[in-house]
Motif scaffolding. Structure first.
Motif, PDB file in Angstrom:
ATOM      1  N   LEU A  82      32.760 -21.476   0.605  1.00 35.34           N
ATOM      2  CA  LEU A  82      31.803 -20.583   1.444  1.00 35.34           C
ATOM      3  C   LEU A  82      32.077 -19.457   0.944  1.00 35.34           C
ATOM      4  N   LEU A  83      33.274 -18.990   0.721  1.00 31.54           N
ATOM      5  CA  LEU A  83      33.650 -17.646   0.395  1.00 31.54           C
ATOM      6  C   LEU A  83      33.109 -17.454  -0.834  1.00 31.54           C
ATOM      7  N   ALA A  84      33.458 -17.983  -1.919  1.00 36.80           N
ATOM      8  CA  ALA A  84      32.921 -17.798  -3.307  1.00 36.80           C
ATOM      9  C   ALA A  84      31.376 -17.900  -3.249  1.00 36.80           C
ATOM     10  N   ASP A  85      30.552 -18.877  -2.567  1.00 30.41           N
ATOM     11  CA  ASP A  85      29.325 -18.676  -2.837  1.00 30.41           C
ATOM     12  C   ASP A  85      28.676 -17.130  -2.009  1.00 30.41           C
ATOM     13  N   ALA A  86      29.369 -16.731  -0.834  1.00 26.78           N
ATOM     14  CA  ALA A  86      28.754 -15.554  -0.416  1.00 26.78           C
ATOM     15  C   ALA A  86      29.318 -14.327  -1.161  1.00 26.78           C
ATOM     16  N   GLY A  87      30.339 -14.454  -1.761  1.00 28.08           N
ATOM     17  CA  GLY A  87      30.888 -13.332  -2.877  1.00 28.08           C
ATOM     18  C   GLY A  87      29.716 -13.314  -3.820  1.00 28.08           C
ATOM     19  N   TRP A  88      29.331 -14.080  -4.475  1.00 32.50           N
ATOM     20  CA  TRP A  88      28.610 -14.223  -5.485  1.00 32.50           C
ATOM     21  C   TRP A  88      27.136 -13.427  -4.784  1.00 32.50           C
ATOM     22  N   GLY A  89      26.790 -14.157  -3.873  1.00 35.26           N
ATOM     23  CA  GLY A  89      25.363 -13.635  -3.223  1.00 35.26           C
ATOM     24  C   GLY A  89      24.210 -14.157  -4.138  1.00 35.26           C
ATOM     25  N   PRO A  90      22.948 -13.560  -3.964  1.00 36.82           N
ATOM     26  CA  PRO A  90      21.879 -14.015  -4.734  1.00 36.82           C
ATOM     27  C   PRO A  90      21.901 -13.266  -6.046  1.00 36.82           C
ATOM     28  N   PRO A  91      21.185 -13.678  -7.104  1.00 40.76           N
ATOM     29  CA  PRO A  91      21.065 -12.692  -8.193  1.00 40.76           C
ATOM     30  C   PRO A  91      20.074 -11.590  -7.904  1.00 40.76           C
ATOM     31  N   PRO A  92      20.216 -10.743  -8.493  1.00 39.00           N
ATOM     32  CA  PRO A  92      19.408  -9.451  -8.269  1.00 39.00           C
ATOM     33  C   PRO A  92      17.886  -9.817  -8.566  1.00 39.00           C
ATOM     34  N   ALA A  93      16.774  -9.254  -7.699  1.00 34.05           N
ATOM     35  CA  ALA A  93      15.473  -9.677  -7.854  1.00 34.05           C
ATOM     36  C   ALA A  93      14.953  -9.272  -9.086  1.00 34.05           C
ATOM     37  N   SER A 126      39.726 -20.403  -7.716  1.00 35.67           N
ATOM     38  CA  SER A 126      39.529 -21.476  -8.660  1.00 35.67           C
ATOM     39  C   SER A 126      38.465 -22.337  -8.244  1.00 35.67           C
ATOM     40  N   MET A 127      37.488 -22.375  -8.893  1.00 35.84           N
ATOM     41  CA  MET A 127      36.056 -23.428  -8.675  1.00 35.84           C
ATOM     42  C   MET A 127      35.965 -24.391  -9.718  1.00 35.84           C
ATOM     43  N   ARG A 128      36.145 -25.405  -9.290  1.00 35.91           N
ATOM     44  CA  ARG A 128      36.083 -26.503 -10.100  1.00 35.91           C
ATOM     45  C   ARG A 128      34.594 -27.098 -10.232  1.00 35.91           C
ATOM     46  N   GLY A 129      34.331 -27.652 -11.278  1.00 32.26           N
ATOM     47  CA  GLY A 129      33.095 -28.569 -11.627  1.00 32.26           C
ATOM     48  C   GLY A 129      31.622 -27.405 -11.688  1.00 32.26           C
ATOM     49  N   ASP A 130      30.481 -28.252 -11.632  1.00 32.16           N
ATOM     50  CA  ASP A 130      29.532 -27.263 -11.894  1.00 32.16           C
ATOM     51  C   ASP A 130      28.941 -26.453 -10.665  1.00 32.16           C
ATOM     52  N   PRO A 131      28.199 -25.600 -10.535  1.00 37.98           N
ATOM     53  CA  PRO A 131      28.015 -24.913  -9.375  1.00 37.98           C
ATOM     54  C   PRO A 131      27.000 -25.734  -8.526  1.00 37.98           C
ATOM     55  N   VAL A 132      27.177 -25.894  -7.362  1.00 35.35           N
ATOM     56  CA  VAL A 132      26.573 -26.780  -6.408  1.00 35.35           C
ATOM     57  C   VAL A 132      25.948 -25.960  -5.192  1.00 35.35           C
ATOM     58  N   THR A 133      26.499 -24.647  -4.943  1.00 30.53           N
ATOM     59  CA  THR A 133      26.199 -24.022  -3.541  1.00 30.53           C
ATOM     60  C   THR A 133      24.918 -23.244  -3.929  1.00 30.53           C
ATOM     61  N   PRO A 134      24.155 -22.568  -2.982  1.00 34.58           N
ATOM     62  CA  PRO A 134      23.137 -22.182  -2.844  1.00 34.58           C
ATOM     63  C   PRO A 134      22.920 -20.842  -3.962  1.00 34.58           C
ATOM     64  N   HIS A 135      23.660 -19.825  -3.606  1.00 34.53           N
ATOM     65  CA  HIS A 135      23.757 -18.679  -4.505  1.00 34.53           C
ATOM     66  C   HIS A 135      24.268 -18.780  -5.909  1.00 34.53           C
ATOM     67  N   ARG A 136      25.033 -19.742  -6.183  1.00 37.34           N
ATOM     68  CA  ARG A 136      25.760 -20.055  -7.441  1.00 37.34           C
ATOM     69  C   ARG A 136      24.680 -20.809  -8.181  1.00 37.34           C
ATOM     70  N   LEU A 137      23.778 -21.742  -7.648  1.00 35.06           N
ATOM     71  CA  LEU A 137      22.724 -22.366  -8.136  1.00 35.06           C
ATOM     72  C   LEU A 137      21.773 -21.604  -8.706  1.00 35.06           C
ATOM     73  N   ALA A 138      21.458 -20.677  -7.749  1.00 35.70           N
ATOM     74  CA  ALA A 138      20.508 -19.324  -8.015  1.00 35.70           C
ATOM     75  C   ALA A 138      20.550 -18.855  -9.356  1.00 35.70           C
ATOM     76  N   TRP A 139      21.823 -18.257  -9.386  1.00 35.90           N
ATOM     77  CA  TRP A 139      22.218 -17.663 -10.647  1.00 35.90           C
ATOM     78  C   TRP A 139      22.233 -18.667 -11.900  1.00 35.90           C
ATOM     79  N   THR A 140      22.356 -19.999 -11.830  1.00 34.49           N
ATOM     80  CA  THR A 140      22.263 -20.923 -12.857  1.00 34.49           C
ATOM     81  C   THR A 140      20.810 -21.190 -13.118  1.00 34.49           C
ATOM     82  N   GLU A 141      20.119 -21.194 -12.385  1.00 32.04           N
ATOM     83  CA  GLU A 141      18.632 -21.458 -12.385  1.00 32.04           C
ATOM     84  C   GLU A 141      17.905 -20.196 -13.458  1.00 32.04           C
ATOM     85  N   VAL A 142      18.366 -18.901 -13.111  1.00 27.67           N
ATOM     86  CA  VAL A 142      18.074 -17.859 -13.868  1.00 27.67           C
ATOM     87  C   VAL A 142      18.330 -18.067 -15.277  1.00 27.67           C
TER      88      VAL A 142
END
Length: 246
Positions: A82-93, A126-142
């Protein structure tokens, strides 16, 4: 709301990241939300690194006992997700929306590096595997959109994500603790004769040209010529196999 207990096979923290509520426990009703607990953890990490976001420190920050935190998260591992996903936050608009895939990949890479340098404690998680949380996936989608715009086939899209994101992460690691020009000069003087004797002609040439090790002054180089081989690899995947690119 989702029930975290209905999907026990999910990795720790994933259900909570997507809005599940913690399972009920005996005792008083929780006085805080999971979001408030995570926000406190982010504040502590921003102030003094990820080690500062310990369970006792978080508990003190929100005014509960350490044991009471387990009403919100089941483990430190769950909190870390949860900390990692919050730390990343959403990608810039509007990130990577120029319509030119090379410009978009460059913009995405720069944004990732800036986010990691703005919160260097993310590099310590240390984050293992592919991104699966909301913010990190939003970065991946971009990034996926940019690679798709290049004409990369679906079978190679995740490979492109790995390639570009790996470059961005490695760049952030190098820039997070940059070598000063004076240090770089001293290192080059030390390495030059030794690399020649060690039959390391490639590195010796880079050292002689002043390109290794990099310094903070080389920061823009990572986003221009440094990224060129990565873009060439992405371009090479627009209809050919990986083996034909390198």
């Amino acid at each position: 709301m989702l029930d975290r207990d209905t999907t026990p096979e999910l990795p720790p923290g994933l259900a909570l990241a997507w809005g599940a509520t913690p399972p009920p426990r005996r005792g008083p009703k929780p006085a805080h939300t999971v979001a408030q607990i995570v926000a406190a953890a982010v504040e502590l990490a921003d102030a003094d690194g990820v080690a500062n976001a310990s369970l006792p420190n978080i508990a003190h920050e929100v005014g509960v006992t350490t044991n009471a935190l387990y009403r919100y998260v089941s483990s430190k591992e769950e909190l870390t997700v949860l900390l990692a996903d919050a730390g990343w936050g959403p990608p810039p608009a509007g990130l990577a929306s120029s319509g030119d895939w090379r410009s978009d990949v460059r913009a995405w890479t720069r944004a990732v590096v800036e986010r990691l340098l703005g919160r260097t404690w993310l590099l310590d998680l240390s984050m293992r595997g592919d991104p699966v949380t909301p913010h990190r996936l939003a970065w991946t989608e971009v990034l996926l959109r940019a690679c798709s715009l290049a004409g990369v086939g679906e079978e190679h899209l995740l490979g492109c994500v790995t390639l570009v994101s790996g470059f961005a992460h490695a760049t952030a690691v190098r820039l997070a603790t940059p070598t000063t020009p004076a240090e770089a000069s001293a290192v080059r003087d030390h390495l030059a004769p030794r690399l020649s004797r060690a039959d390391s002609a490639g590195l010796a040439a880079l050292v002689s040209a002043g390109r290794y090790p990099a310094t903070a002054e080389d920061r823009e180089t990572f986003f221009t010529t440094g990224l060129d081989p990565v873009l060439a690899a992405v371009a090479g995947l627009t209809g050919r196999e990986w083996e034909t690119v390198f």
